[in-house]
Design a protein around this motif. Sequence first.
Motif, PDB file in Angstrom:
ATOM      1  N   ALA A  28      43.407  44.147  47.627  1.00 19.04           N
ATOM      2  CA  ALA A  28      44.522  43.821  48.526  1.00 19.04           C
ATOM      3  C   ALA A  28      44.957  42.371  48.361  1.00 19.04           C
ATOM      4  CB  ALA A  28      44.112  44.091  49.971  1.00 19.04           C
ATOM      5  N   SER A  29      43.994  41.478  48.219  1.00 25.40           N
ATOM      6  CA  SER A  29      44.338  40.057  48.090  1.00 25.40           C
ATOM      7  C   SER A  29      45.121  39.791  46.819  1.00 25.40           C
ATOM      8  CB  SER A  29      43.069  39.196  48.127  1.00 25.40           C
ATOM      9  OG  SER A  29      42.322  39.276  46.923  1.00 25.40           O
ATOM     10  N   LYS A  30      44.742  40.442  45.718  1.00 23.51           N
ATOM     11  CA  LYS A  30      45.423  40.183  44.451  1.00 23.51           C
ATOM     12  C   LYS A  30      46.772  40.899  44.371  1.00 23.51           C
ATOM     13  CE  LYS A  30      42.513  37.269  42.790  1.00 23.51           C
ATOM     14  NZ  LYS A  30      42.892  35.840  42.634  1.00 23.51           N
ATOM     15  N   HIS A  31      46.913  42.053  45.016  1.00 22.19           N
ATOM     16  CA  HIS A  31      48.253  42.630  45.193  1.00 22.19           C
ATOM     17  C   HIS A  31      49.127  41.647  45.977  1.00 22.19           C
ATOM     18  CE1 HIS A  31      46.941  46.539  43.727  1.00 22.19           C
ATOM     19  NE2 HIS A  31      48.114  47.055  43.981  1.00 22.19           N
ATOM     20  N   GLY A  32      48.533  41.048  47.007  1.00 24.10           N
ATOM     21  CA  GLY A  32      49.273  40.095  47.831  1.00 24.10           C
ATOM     22  C   GLY A  32      49.711  38.866  47.059  1.00 24.10           C
ATOM     23  N   VAL A  33      48.865  38.374  46.172  1.00 30.21           N
ATOM     24  CA  VAL A  33      49.220  37.207  45.360  1.00 30.21           C
ATOM     25  C   VAL A  33      50.434  37.517  44.495  1.00 30.21           C
ATOM     26  CG1 VAL A  33      48.471  35.778  43.409  1.00 30.21           C
ATOM     27  CG2 VAL A  33      46.941  36.130  45.353  1.00 30.21           C
ATOM     28  N   LEU A  34      50.475  38.708  43.909  1.00 28.58           N
ATOM     29  CA  LEU A  34      51.625  39.071  43.076  1.00 28.58           C
ATOM     30  C   LEU A  34      52.893  39.199  43.931  1.00 28.58           C
ATOM     31  CD1 LEU A  34      52.886  39.785  40.409  1.00 28.58           C
ATOM     32  CD2 LEU A  34      52.069  42.143  40.697  1.00 28.58           C
ATOM     33  N   ASN A  77      50.199  31.111  40.041  1.00 29.10           N
ATOM     34  CA  ASN A  77      49.198  31.756  40.882  1.00 29.10           C
ATOM     35  C   ASN A  77      48.283  32.628  40.016  1.00 29.10           C
ATOM     36  OD1 ASN A  77      50.358  30.692  43.269  1.00 29.10           O
ATOM     37  ND2 ASN A  77      51.876  32.337  43.291  1.00 29.10           N
ATOM     38  N   ILE A  78      47.003  32.607  40.319  1.00 22.19           N
ATOM     39  CA  ILE A  78      46.067  33.426  39.559  1.00 22.19           C
ATOM     40  C   ILE A  78      45.882  34.768  40.261  1.00 22.19           C
ATOM     41  CG2 ILE A  78      43.777  33.614  38.557  1.00 22.19           C
ATOM     42  CD1 ILE A  78      45.554  31.442  37.313  1.00 22.19           C
ATOM     43  N   GLY A  79      46.472  35.804  39.649  1.00 25.61           N
ATOM     44  CA  GLY A  79      46.317  37.158  40.150  1.00 25.61           C
ATOM     45  C   GLY A  79      45.156  37.838  39.453  1.00 25.61           C
ATOM     46  N   SER A  80      45.374  39.088  39.005  1.00 28.95           N
ATOM     47  CA  SER A  80      44.283  39.859  38.417  1.00 28.95           C
ATOM     48  C   SER A  80      44.852  41.165  37.882  1.00 28.95           C
ATOM     49  CB  SER A  80      43.223  40.152  39.488  1.00 28.95           C
ATOM     50  OG  SER A  80      42.267  41.093  39.036  1.00 28.95           O
ATOM     51  N   ILE A  81      44.062  41.880  37.089  1.00 29.49           N
ATOM     52  CA  ILE A  81      44.437  43.262  36.808  1.00 29.49           C
ATOM     53  C   ILE A  81      44.478  44.048  38.114  1.00 29.49           C
ATOM     54  CG2 ILE A  81      43.698  43.400  34.404  1.00 29.49           C
ATOM     55  CD1 ILE A  81      41.048  44.497  35.281  1.00 29.49           C
ATOM     56  N   GLN A  82      43.739  43.558  39.121  1.00 30.22           N
ATOM     57  CA  GLN A  82      43.745  44.225  40.414  1.00 30.22           C
ATOM     58  C   GLN A  82      44.963  43.844  41.268  1.00 30.22           C
ATOM     59  OE1 GLN A  82      39.087  43.973  40.529  1.00 30.22           O
ATOM     60  NE2 GLN A  82      39.757  44.969  42.398  1.00 30.22           N
ATOM     61  N   SER A  83      45.897  43.117  40.665  1.00 30.65           N
ATOM     62  CA  SER A  83      47.206  42.974  41.281  1.00 30.65           C
ATOM     63  C   SER A  83      47.998  44.273  41.134  1.00 30.65           C
ATOM     64  CB  SER A  83      47.987  41.821  40.625  1.00 30.65           C
ATOM     65  OG  SER A  83      47.374  40.573  40.889  1.00 30.65           O
ATOM     66  N   PHE A  84      47.486  45.189  40.299  1.00 33.28           N
ATOM     67  CA  PHE A  84      48.157  46.460  40.033  1.00 33.28           C
ATOM     68  C   PHE A  84      47.299  47.682  40.357  1.00 33.28           C
ATOM     69  CE2 PHE A  84      49.936  43.310  37.172  1.00 33.28           C
ATOM     70  CZ  PHE A  84      51.300  43.490  37.333  1.00 33.28           C
ATOM     71  N   VAL A  85      46.003  47.592  40.075  1.00 35.45           N
ATOM     72  CA  VAL A  85      45.134  48.758  40.197  1.00 35.45           C
ATOM     73  C   VAL A  85      43.866  48.393  40.955  1.00 35.45           C
ATOM     74  CG1 VAL A  85      45.962  49.802  38.060  1.00 35.45           C
ATOM     75  CG2 VAL A  85      44.002  48.255  37.983  1.00 35.45           C
ATOM     76  N   HIS A  86      43.219  49.424  41.504  1.00 40.13           N
ATOM     77  CA  HIS A  86      41.885  49.251  42.062  1.00 40.13           C
ATOM     78  C   HIS A  86      40.911  49.847  41.058  1.00 40.13           C
ATOM     79  CE1 HIS A  86      38.808  48.602  45.082  1.00 40.13           C
ATOM     80  NE2 HIS A  86      38.350  49.807  44.824  1.00 40.13           N
ATOM     81  N   LEU A  87      39.988  49.049  40.579  1.00 38.33           N
ATOM     82  CA  LEU A  87      39.111  49.477  39.499  1.00 38.33           C
ATOM     83  C   LEU A  87      38.138  50.563  39.948  1.00 38.33           C
ATOM     84  CD1 LEU A  87      38.285  45.983  37.965  1.00 38.33           C
ATOM     85  CD2 LEU A  87      40.069  47.601  37.289  1.00 38.33           C
ATOM     86  N   LYS A  88      37.791  51.433  38.998  1.00 38.04           N
ATOM     87  CA  LYS A  88      36.828  52.487  39.288  1.00 38.04           C
ATOM     88  C   LYS A  88      35.427  51.916  39.450  1.00 38.04           C
ATOM     89  CE  LYS A  88      39.424  56.069  36.829  1.00 38.04           C
ATOM     90  NZ  LYS A  88      39.417  57.038  35.699  1.00 38.04           N
TER      91      LYS A  88
END
Length: 255
Positions: free
Chosen positions: A161-167, A141-152
């Motif tokens: 939220a979607s990438k947290h959900g993928v993880l 599955n392709i997540g993101s650094i946004q699987s962990f953080v919300h960028l400034k």
Amino acid sequence: MPLLQNHIAVITGAGSGIGRAIAKGYASEGARVVLLDMNEQAAASVAGEIRDAGGKAESFLLDVTKREDCVAIARRVADKIGQVSILVNNAGIARRNGMLGAAEAVINDWEDIIAINLTGVFNVTHAFLEPLRAAKGRIVNIGSIQSFVHLKTPSSPAYTASKHGVLGFTKALAAELGKDGVRVNAIGPGFIETPLNEKVRASNPALAKVFVDHTPLGRAGTAEDIVGPAVFLASDLSAYVSGSIVMVDGGYRTV
């Protein structure tokens, strides 16, 4: 021997960017690849490039938000091509409207992003689940650094939220499907230059600079930077790896 010889690999969002690069990388390692994309022409073009290079590839139109279409494609692939043993859930969109924007835009972003980036991952995985279990397959599955953080930098809460959900989905599947021999992992790309963010990079170079300045390796990533980790997670090299996310962010999350 090629690392993915005798595998059939399905890749969503394979008509461009990261999906295109993974499809070509898998084909070069011996896999027969099935490219799925909303842009049928783009997927067919990439499949043609793979065949011209001596690889094996087919392409099909698919909107991952349409559950019945996902089921139909899985049946078509099984009948026409064979038993899928690798699935890459790559299809996704990104928007940068914050929660305080115009209500209609915020709501539309939420509905569209969650439908594609998260529900789409569920839809395709569920549709291909039986052949993957039968093959003791691999899901990436392709997540993101946004699987962990919300960028400034400007970014929609829906995307985070979607990438947290993928993880979370990756970990849940790994726990449930391990007994069937199915390995489930994710990749967490950082700032990768793809057609998905091309307009943002062109219109807001300062935003791109913020990412690069924060990245220890000092450059943006390319779609090809994702290929090695994707091959690793789909191959026997990672035979005891499941429920993990491989970050491909140039060190972004270390600082």
